[in-house]
Design an enzyme around this catalytic site. Structure first.
Site, short mmCIF file in Angstrom:
data_model
loop_
_atom_site.label_atom_id
_atom_site.label_comp_id
_atom_site.label_asym_id
_atom_site.label_seq_id
_atom_site.Cartn_x
_atom_site.Cartn_y
_atom_site.Cartn_z
N HIS A 72 -3.78 -9.88 30.01
CA HIS A 72 -4.91 -10.78 30.28
C HIS A 72 -5.26 -10.75 31.76
O HIS A 72 -4.41 -10.96 32.61
CB HIS A 72 -4.58 -12.21 29.84
CG HIS A 72 -4.80 -12.43 28.37
ND1 HIS A 72 -5.12 -13.65 27.84
CD2 HIS A 72 -4.77 -11.56 27.34
CE1 HIS A 72 -5.27 -13.53 26.52
NE2 HIS A 72 -5.05 -12.28 26.19
N TYR A 201 -8.42 -23.37 29.37
CA TYR A 201 -7.85 -24.65 29.81
C TYR A 201 -9.01 -25.64 29.94
O TYR A 201 -9.87 -25.45 30.80
CB TYR A 201 -7.14 -24.49 31.15
CG TYR A 201 -5.84 -23.71 31.10
CD1 TYR A 201 -5.82 -22.32 31.06
CD2 TYR A 201 -4.61 -24.39 31.09
CE1 TYR A 201 -4.62 -21.62 31.02
CE2 TYR A 201 -3.40 -23.69 31.06
CZ TYR A 201 -3.42 -22.31 31.02
OH TYR A 201 -2.22 -21.63 30.99
N PRO A 293 4.31 -27.57 30.92
CA PRO A 293 3.89 -26.21 30.55
C PRO A 293 2.50 -25.80 31.03
O PRO A 293 2.12 -24.64 30.86
CB PRO A 293 3.95 -26.22 29.01
CG PRO A 293 3.90 -27.64 28.61
CD PRO A 293 4.49 -28.43 29.73
N LYS A 297 4.95 -21.66 33.61
CA LYS A 297 5.93 -21.16 34.57
C LYS A 297 7.39 -21.18 34.10
O LYS A 297 8.24 -20.51 34.71
CB LYS A 297 5.86 -21.99 35.86
CG LYS A 297 4.64 -21.70 36.69
CD LYS A 297 4.82 -20.42 37.49
CE LYS A 297 3.54 -19.93 38.09
NZ LYS A 297 2.87 -18.86 37.37
N TYR A 385 -0.86 -18.61 39.45
CA TYR A 385 -0.76 -18.39 38.00
C TYR A 385 -0.12 -17.04 37.71
O TYR A 385 0.74 -16.93 36.83
CB TYR A 385 -2.14 -18.48 37.36
CG TYR A 385 -2.11 -18.63 35.85
CD1 TYR A 385 -2.21 -19.89 35.26
CD2 TYR A 385 -1.95 -17.52 35.01
CE1 TYR A 385 -2.17 -20.04 33.88
CE2 TYR A 385 -1.91 -17.66 33.64
CZ TYR A 385 -2.01 -18.93 33.07
OH TYR A 385 -1.96 -19.06 31.70
#
Ligand code: RFL
Ligand code: PHB
Length: 391
Positions: A72, A201, A293, A297, A385
């Protein structure tokens, strides 16, 4: 029984550590309290950082991940019915992440360990770590109805948040940093192709929602729910209706529904236990730290810890210098606190606090707009990220 490194727990941390040590010619024994099927089916993480992918490949555990994992190159942030894509490679000089479930990582590592590695005992429950501050630490455990002792040169507690290893560090030497959140995540698995090709998100006045996936035909979705919610309180239709509301956009994006095959609620907490080492006992992964979450990580931190331990032990064997092993806790904690910072920032950016004031709502939206408008803010998100390199 005797071994060089006694490993408690066969989650990703314990299993990968056993593999890294095997590759370095160092003996280990893994004790796991649950059975193999349970460990292989426990639904958890889905996102592997670039560094984790590299480590799994180098350990010879990346073949199926490379065939079946989904690379991704970005995520979508959704708020105010708007959509904003964060492009990872463009913002980070080429970094990306991999969608490959923790269940699959564990299956691959278990198969390798049973075929090539040292003993991996299922249904072997560690009861206590003893003599951690001597040269011969021991793990007392129960297996097949009998109590036994594993004598070790080193013990690594990879036994998760509810494990026993941490208890062997005297309280007066310990400092715990903790935050719990007044909400959890209701997570579902559904037999339906993901409605978007990247993770979404979403920040919504009704609460956070996340669209993720396990494969091109299986979706993984999450809803923010009040702390203490029972998953069974939610019918499948209520779940889909609520997801649809929170993912709503101004354009014609549409959420596909399908049969829900699993649902459960996860509490959210931040937790750090310092130090991560006492004598010859080392803590790794969730045994030492928990992140909510939202930043994806947890598994990646567990990988960082065991890589740090394995490299330090190899360094000791090759050079005679304990310097890196002695620095284990500080080395890991630098990375851990960066992940805590990022997970906290993502959690407070995207979730609705039950007592949020209109002022706080506006600040949240302003933070999101800062990410969509200022490259520096967006870049900071993308770098965090995709993950910080291992030292
Ligand atoms: P684990 O996986 O909890 O494994 C610990 C193992 O130790 C065993 N054990 C014992 N064995 C012997 N004797 C005892 N006394 C024992 N006590 C316990 C347990 O049975 C278990 O097998 O810890 P580990 O290896 O440190 O791995 C940590 C990760 O599992 C965790 O951080 C992640 O799943 C967190 N996480 C995510 N991390 C990511 O990097 N990316 C994600 O996208 C992501 N999503 C998530 C997540 C965690 C979630 N939940 C359920 C908390 C999504 C969710 C919903
Ligand atoms: C998941 O796919 O389970 C997942 C993905 C991203 C997160 C958390 C969980 O931030």
């Amino acid at each position: 029984m005797r071994t060089t490194v006694g490993i408690i727990g066969a989650g990703p941390a314990g299993l990968l550590l056993a593999r890294l040590l095997h590759n370095a010619g160092i003996g280990s024994v893994v004790l796991e309290s649950r059975d193999r099927a349970y460990v292989e089916q426990r639904q958890r993480a889905g996102i592997l950082e670039q560094g984790t992918v590299d480590v799994l490949r180098a350990a010879g555990a990346g073949d199926r991940m490379d065939r079946e994992g989904l690379r991704h190159d970005g995520i979508e942030l959704r708020f105010d019915r708007r959509r904003h894509r964060v492009d990872f490679p463009e913002l980070t000089g080429g970094r990306s992440v991999m969608v490959y479930a923790q269940t699959e990582v564990c299956k691959d590592l278990i198969a390798l360990q049973l075929k090539e590695g040292g003993p991996l005992l299922f249904e072997a429950e560690a009861l206590a770590v003893e003599d951690a501050d001597t040269d011969s630490p021991r793990v007392r455990f129960r297996h097949e109805g009998r109590e036994d002792v594993l004598e070790c040169d080193y013990v690594v507690g990879c036994d998760g948040f509810w494990g026993v290893a941490r208890n062997a560090i005297p309280e007066e030497l310990t400092q715990v940093f903790e935050r719990t959140y007044p909400f959890g995540w209701l997570g579902i698995l559904a037999d339906v192709p993901p409605s978007h090709d990247e993770l979404v998100y979403a920040r919504h006045d009704r609460g956070f929602a996340l669209l993720s996936m396990r494969s091109p035909s299986v979706s993984r979705l999450y809803l923010q729910v009040p702390e203490g919610t029972d998953a069974e309180e939610w019918s499948d239709e209520e779940i889909w209706n609520e997801l649809e509301r929170r993912f709503e956009t101004a354009d014609d994006w549409h959420l596909e529904r399908g049969p829900i095959t699993q649902k459960s609620v996860t509490p959210m907490r931040s937790y750090v236990h310092e130090p991560m080492r006492h004598g010859r006992l080392f803590l790794a992964g969730d045994a030492a730290h928990i992140v909510p979450p939202t930043g994806a990580k947890g598994l990646n931190l567990a990988v960082g810890d065991v890589v740090t331990f394995a490299r330090a032990l190899v360094h000791l064997q090759e050079t005679g210098s304990p310097e890196r092993l002695d620095a284990y806790s500080e080395t890991c904690l630098r990375r851990v606190w960066q992940a805590e910072r990022f997970s906290y920032a993502m959690t407070t950016l995207l979730h609705r606090m039950p007592d949020a004031t209109p002022f706080e709502d506006r600040i949240q939206l302003a933070r999101l707009e800062r990410i969509t408008d200022a490259r520096s803010a967006e870049q900071d998100l993308a770098e965090s990220y995709t993950g910080f390199p291992l030292e």
